[in-house]
Design an enzyme around this catalytic site. Structure first.
Site, short mmCIF file in Angstrom:
data_model
loop_
_atom_site.label_atom_id
_atom_site.label_comp_id
_atom_site.label_asym_id
_atom_site.label_seq_id
_atom_site.Cartn_x
_atom_site.Cartn_y
_atom_site.Cartn_z
N HIS A 76 0.84 -1.21 0.00
CA HIS A 76 0.00 0.00 0.00
C HIS A 76 0.87 1.25 0.00
O HIS A 76 1.98 1.25 0.53
CB HIS A 76 -0.99 0.01 1.17
CG HIS A 76 -0.39 0.02 2.54
ND1 HIS A 76 -0.06 1.19 3.20
CD2 HIS A 76 -0.08 -0.99 3.40
CE1 HIS A 76 0.41 0.89 4.40
NE2 HIS A 76 0.42 -0.42 4.54
N ASP A 78 -0.05 4.38 1.16
CA ASP A 78 -0.30 5.39 2.19
C ASP A 78 0.50 5.09 3.45
O ASP A 78 0.93 3.96 3.69
CB ASP A 78 -1.79 5.48 2.52
CG ASP A 78 -2.36 4.17 3.09
OD1 ASP A 78 -2.04 3.11 2.52
OD2 ASP A 78 -3.12 4.22 4.07
N GLU A 140 -4.99 1.98 2.95
CA GLU A 140 -4.95 0.70 3.67
C GLU A 140 -5.02 0.91 5.17
O GLU A 140 -5.63 0.12 5.90
CB GLU A 140 -3.67 -0.06 3.30
CG GLU A 140 -3.59 -1.49 3.82
CD GLU A 140 -3.01 -1.61 5.24
OE1 GLU A 140 -3.08 -2.70 5.83
OE2 GLU A 140 -2.48 -0.59 5.74
N ASP A 164 3.65 -6.55 3.96
CA ASP A 164 3.15 -5.57 4.94
C ASP A 164 3.19 -6.14 6.35
O ASP A 164 2.20 -6.09 7.08
CB ASP A 164 1.71 -5.18 4.56
CG ASP A 164 1.19 -3.99 5.35
OD1 ASP A 164 2.01 -3.30 5.99
OD2 ASP A 164 -0.03 -3.76 5.34
#
Length: 426
Positions: A76, A78, A140, A164
């Site tokens: 992601h 962000d 996310e 992640d």
């Protein structure tokens, strides 16, 4: 030869871009340019209206030179706050930190960097591989806004790796919880606390009585509950007219989470009713629990890749959420894998460039894997372990837990809640 300086420079450039959740415009534009330079077209969707972001999700499909189903790699774009004015500060040992006033953004820019570097390597070296799909999402950190809005008819893969997770390279989360949030709004009646308190209905009193009955913290080995916010009243001399209580429940078992949520609702309703107050109840299912089988292609391929890199695969359950929760709801079996992000969601966050570089060594192994070898028949025997058993335990006898010795000897499986990884999600 892996060029760690190039990796460090690419990572630092991404860090310098402000990309807090729902403000990912510049990051999306930069990534499209960077990937285009290595021959990969990232297509941006139009999910801004659903997510509230100023950018859409980015996706790509890279044709394979080997037959087989595609593999999905995801991250992601962000970052959590404080995220404005981030700077990557490099240290002699390859560690990268922020300047201490913001997060670094390794969550999840380390994952984005790893995907970029691996794709670049595959293309440059012409390494044979199955088709590869990429998804880099927005929002996310706000319960997977981008992933929830994405059109999964665009995805053919049924095997996914989400970059992640915090922890050592080789760690992989195969299960994550349902997370539900709630708000209990109790409406009472105001009255002067000194002259006529009996004319009032104290909302805080109802809230306190309800909270005192509710289980919090670790409710069981796979469930947590927390009341995180409470507010109400307008003065110490006024019977509190209204009170709002907010919290969340997480469980690796979806049904358990929903049952506990119903218990919370019932008790708040009960205590409000006892004193004549009214309850307005709000709840939201943010993510749904999943558990990827350790016999799945994703787990087997990952285990083999890690072993060939000279590492040990550590399969873990986590209480953090990620885009993989959403993928699971669309029939995609995946793992969330560690990519050198540490002390995430804090200004002490750091990454290590040599670890991101080492992760690249796993990539060529994963996509070109053919069908996994047949797993031999498991011989069940007693394996000593003093901790709580994993979900697939068959029997417990005294201090011994009975589960397949193959798992015990070939895989490190973390199931003690105190050892669960600090997930880079939420």
């Amino acid at each position: 030869m892996i060029d760690e300086k190039r990796i460090a420079d690419f990572f630092a450039e991404l860090v310098s871009i402000d990309s807090p959740s729902l403000e990912e415009r510049e990051m999306a534009d930069t990534l499209k340019i960077k990937f285009a330079e290595i021959g990969v077209t990232l297509t941006e969707d139009h999910t801004q209206e659903q997510t509230g972001s100023n950018a859409g999700n980015l996706s790509a499909r890279i044709p394979g030179s080997l037959a087989g189903a595609p593999v999905l790699f995801a991250a992601h774009m962000d970052t959590v706050e404080p995220a404005k004015g981030k700077k990557a500060v490099s240290h002699e040992d390859g560690t990268v930190t922020s300047d201490g006033t913001t997060v670094l953004g390794a969550d999840d820019l380390a994952g984005v960097t790893a995907i970029y570097e691996a794709v670049r390597h595959l293309i440059k070296t012409k390494t044979p591989h199955r088709p590869i799909e990429i998804l880099i999402s927005t929002g996310e950190e706000l319960y997977c806004k981008g992933a929830n809005a994405f059109d999964y008819s665009q995805v053919q893969a049924k095997e996914a790796y989400v970059l992640d997770l915090s922890g050592a390279i080789g760690a992989a989360a195969y299960a994550a919880p349902t997370l539900v949030s709630f708000a209990a709004k109790i409406q009472g009646k105001a009255a002067h606390a000194g002259f006529h308190p009996e004319d009032g209905i104290n909302s805080i009193q109802a809230a306190a009585r309800a909270i005192a009955q509710l289980p919090q913290g670790h409710v069981d080995e796979s469930t947590t509950a927390n009341i995180g916010k409470i507010g109400g009243g307008s003065g110490t001399n006024i019977v509190s007219e209204s009170c709002v209580i907010e919290g969340e429940i997480r469980s690796l078992n979806h049904e358990t989470a929903m049952e506990l949520l119903e218990t919370y609702h019932r008790i708040f309703q009960q205590e409000a009713g006892k004193i004549g107050a009214k309850l307005v109840w709000e709840e939201k299912l943010n993510i749904h629990a999943y558990e990827t089988p350790l016999t799945s292609d994703a787990a087997r391929h990952y285990e083999s890749a890690v072993a060939e890199e000279g590492l040990t695969a550590a399969f873990e359950k986590t209480f953090g959420g990620s885009d993989n929760n959403v993928f699971a709801q669309h029939g995609i079996e995946g793992l969330v894998i560690a990519t050198s992000m540490n002390q995430v969601h804090s200004c002490a966050e750091y990454t290590k460039i040599p670890e991101i570089a080492r992760w690249r060594g796993l990539w060529p192994i994963l996509p070109h894997r053919r069908k996994p070898e047949q797993v031999p028949d498991e011989k069940t025997e007693y394996v000593k372990n003093p901790q709580s058993p994993p979900a697939d335990v068959k029997t417990k006898t005294g201090g011994l837990f009975l589960f397949p010795a193959r798992l015990a000897t070939q895989r490190k499986i973390v199931y003690n809640r105190e050892k669960l990884p600090v997930h880079a999600g939420f």
